[in-house]
Design a protein around this motif. Structure first.
Motif, mmCIF file in Angstrom:
data_model
loop_
_atom_site.group_PDB
_atom_site.id
_atom_site.type_symbol
_atom_site.label_atom_id
_atom_site.label_comp_id
_atom_site.label_asym_id
_atom_site.label_seq_id
_atom_site.Cartn_x
_atom_site.Cartn_y
_atom_site.Cartn_z
ATOM 1 N N ASP A 1 0.847 -1.201 0.000
ATOM 2 C CA ASP A 1 0.000 0.000 0.000
ATOM 3 C C ASP A 1 0.878 1.245 0.000
ATOM 4 N N TRP A 2 0.195 2.384 0.026
ATOM 5 C CA TRP A 2 0.905 3.661 0.003
ATOM 6 C C TRP A 2 0.819 4.301 1.398
ATOM 7 N N ARG A 3 1.922 4.705 1.873
ATOM 8 C CA ARG A 3 1.984 5.326 3.213
ATOM 9 C C ARG A 3 3.226 6.212 3.318
ATOM 10 N N THR A 4 3.225 7.062 4.322
ATOM 11 C CA THR A 4 4.401 7.927 4.531
ATOM 12 C C THR A 4 5.540 7.091 5.111
ATOM 13 N N HIS A 5 6.718 7.523 4.820
ATOM 14 C CA HIS A 5 7.916 6.876 5.394
ATOM 15 C C HIS A 5 8.624 7.904 6.273
ATOM 16 N N ASP A 6 8.347 7.813 7.603
ATOM 17 C CA ASP A 6 8.773 8.878 8.533
ATOM 18 C C ASP A 6 10.151 8.620 9.123
ATOM 19 N N GLY A 7 11.042 8.142 8.307
ATOM 20 C CA GLY A 7 12.409 7.896 8.733
ATOM 21 C C GLY A 7 13.246 7.513 7.545
ATOM 22 N N ILE A 8 14.435 6.965 7.827
ATOM 23 C CA ILE A 8 15.294 6.476 6.756
ATOM 24 C C ILE A 8 15.657 5.016 7.067
ATOM 25 N N ASP A 9 15.866 4.236 6.020
ATOM 26 C CA ASP A 9 16.300 2.846 6.171
ATOM 27 C C ASP A 9 17.784 2.776 5.839
ATOM 28 N N ILE A 10 18.575 2.292 6.817
ATOM 29 C CA ILE A 10 20.018 2.190 6.627
ATOM 30 C C ILE A 10 20.369 0.702 6.508
ATOM 31 N N LYS A 11 20.955 0.338 5.379
ATOM 32 C CA LYS A 11 21.270 -1.065 5.102
ATOM 33 C C LYS A 11 22.322 -1.598 6.080
ATOM 34 N N GLY A 12 22.086 -2.815 6.577
ATOM 35 C CA GLY A 12 23.042 -3.445 7.473
ATOM 36 C C GLY A 12 22.645 -4.876 7.738
ATOM 37 N N ASP A 13 23.624 -5.723 7.905
ATOM 38 C CA ASP A 13 23.357 -7.134 8.183
ATOM 39 C C ASP A 13 22.810 -7.313 9.595
ATOM 40 N N ALA A 14 22.127 -8.448 9.811
ATOM 41 C CA ALA A 14 21.641 -8.779 11.149
ATOM 42 C C ALA A 14 22.818 -8.838 12.113
ATOM 43 N N ASN A 15 22.560 -8.423 13.309
ATOM 44 C CA ASN A 15 23.543 -8.376 14.406
ATOM 45 C C ASN A 15 24.588 -7.276 14.248
ATOM 46 N N THR A 16 24.388 -6.388 13.278
ATOM 47 C CA THR A 16 25.273 -5.217 13.178
ATOM 48 C C THR A 16 24.991 -4.287 14.365
ATOM 49 N N PRO A 17 26.032 -3.832 15.084
ATOM 50 C CA PRO A 17 25.802 -2.939 16.233
ATOM 51 C C PRO A 17 25.106 -1.643 15.817
ATOM 52 N N VAL A 18 24.146 -1.248 16.626
ATOM 53 C CA VAL A 18 23.431 0.022 16.437
ATOM 54 C C VAL A 18 23.848 0.948 17.574
ATOM 55 N N LYS A 19 24.258 2.166 17.224
ATOM 56 C CA LYS A 19 24.809 3.103 18.214
ATOM 57 C C LYS A 19 23.890 4.306 18.418
ATOM 58 N N ALA A 20 23.993 4.904 19.581
ATOM 59 C CA ALA A 20 23.245 6.135 19.871
ATOM 60 C C ALA A 20 23.739 7.238 18.953
ATOM 61 N N CYS A 21 22.811 7.958 18.338
ATOM 62 C CA CYS A 21 23.191 9.008 17.389
ATOM 63 C C CYS A 21 23.706 10.265 18.091
ATOM 64 N N CYS A 22 23.437 10.389 19.405
ATOM 65 C CA CYS A 22 23.840 11.575 20.160
ATOM 66 C C CYS A 22 23.738 11.258 21.651
ATOM 67 N N ASP A 23 24.332 12.094 22.487
ATOM 68 C CA ASP A 23 24.160 11.941 23.930
ATOM 69 C C ASP A 23 22.677 12.031 24.270
ATOM 70 N N GLY A 24 22.244 11.228 25.214
ATOM 71 C CA GLY A 24 20.835 11.281 25.578
ATOM 72 C C GLY A 24 20.493 10.290 26.671
ATOM 73 N N THR A 25 19.201 10.066 26.828
ATOM 74 C CA THR A 25 18.672 9.162 27.847
ATOM 75 C C THR A 25 17.697 8.193 27.189
ATOM 76 N N VAL A 26 17.756 6.943 27.621
ATOM 77 C CA VAL A 26 16.838 5.933 27.081
ATOM 78 C C VAL A 26 15.431 6.221 27.630
ATOM 79 N N LYS A 27 14.553 6.645 26.738
ATOM 80 C CA LYS A 27 13.189 6.978 27.138
ATOM 81 C C LYS A 27 12.280 5.747 27.164
ATOM 82 N N GLU A 28 12.473 4.855 26.180
ATOM 83 C CA GLU A 28 11.552 3.716 26.074
ATOM 84 C C GLU A 28 12.224 2.548 25.347
#
Length: 239
Positions: free
Chosen positions: A133-160
């Motif tokens: 279907d057609w819908r908005t894409h409210d982000g970006i998809d960054i290609k990466g293999d499974a188990n690739t580490p994901v890092k915090a984009c900036c200093d912050g606090t884990v909200k959820e």
């Protein structure tokens, strides 16, 4: 022997009173002479009184002319209020560590190094390869293999940290200045806890296969950002 005969004295009668009057006059004269002499002795010359030129108009002797009113060893007291030390014109210089920390806190980086396979649609409808279907894409998809580490984009606090039926395992971080970042489709095991403080570059999880909304697409991280509660293009912040 002849008998003595006492006759009237020459001072009897009027003669006695005349003699008494003469005596009183003599005493008065002597007294007058004595008083006159005493008054003469009490004159201004015999007392050596100060002349009227040395007496002030208020009746006190004018002795100020004989007093030296100057004294060289008495310090002068300034009437001006003491001036405060001039404030430094230079602002305190932050340490190198503080400056580096401030610069780091404002730094944004990509959570995964990889190709952007789908861009932010900015409210435009795009076709979903998985849902068809057609819908908005409210982000970006960054290609990466499974188990690739994901890092915090900036200093912050884990909200959820949550498991969404469609988006899979999701982590939300709060940053300064009203920015919030979203990481969707992670593996089920997160490497942070809620309310934990993180720094830019800290690993928060890994790319998983939990994103059912985009499971038909190559393995990737769905990464989104909001500013003051509104979706924005992450690439507008991360250069």
């Amino acid at each position: 022997m002849k008998k003595l005969r006492f006759g009237k004295s020459k001072f009897s009668g009027k003669g006695f009173y005349i003699a008494l009057a003469i005596s009183l006059v003599a005493v008065g004269t002597a007294t007058t002479v004595a008083i006159s002499k005493t008054i003469g002795d009490l004159s201004g010359d015999s007392l050596n009184l100060p002349s009227t030129s040395s007496v002030s108009e208020w009746g006190y002797s004018d002795v100020t002319k004989d007093v030296d009113n100057t004294k060289s060893d008495i310090p002068k007291v300034s009437s001006a209020a003491p001036s405060s030390a001039p404030a430094s014109s230079q602002e305190p210089v932050s340490s190198a560590a503080t400056q580096a920390k401030q610069a780091k806190s404002n730094t944004y980086a990509m959570p995964v190094t990889g190709e952007i396979t789908k861009e932010y649609s900015n409210g435009e409808l795009v076709k979903s390869e998985t849902m068809g279907d057609w819908r908005t894409h409210d982000g970006i998809d960054i290609k990466g293999d499974a188990n690739t580490p994901v890092k915090a984009c900036c200093d912050g606090t884990v909200k959820e940290i949550k498991n969404d039926p469609m988006w899979g395992t999701c982590i939300t971080l709060e940053h300064a200045d009203g920015y919030t970042s979203y990481y969707y489709g992670l593996s089920e095991t997160a490497q942070v806890k809620q309310d934990q403080t993180v720094a830019v570059g800290d690993v928060i999880g890994t790319i998983g296969t939990t994103n059912q909304l985009e499971i038909a697409e190559p393995s990737h991280l769905h990464f989104g950002m909001k500013k003051d509660g509104k979706w924005i293009d992450p690439t507008s912040v991360i250069k």
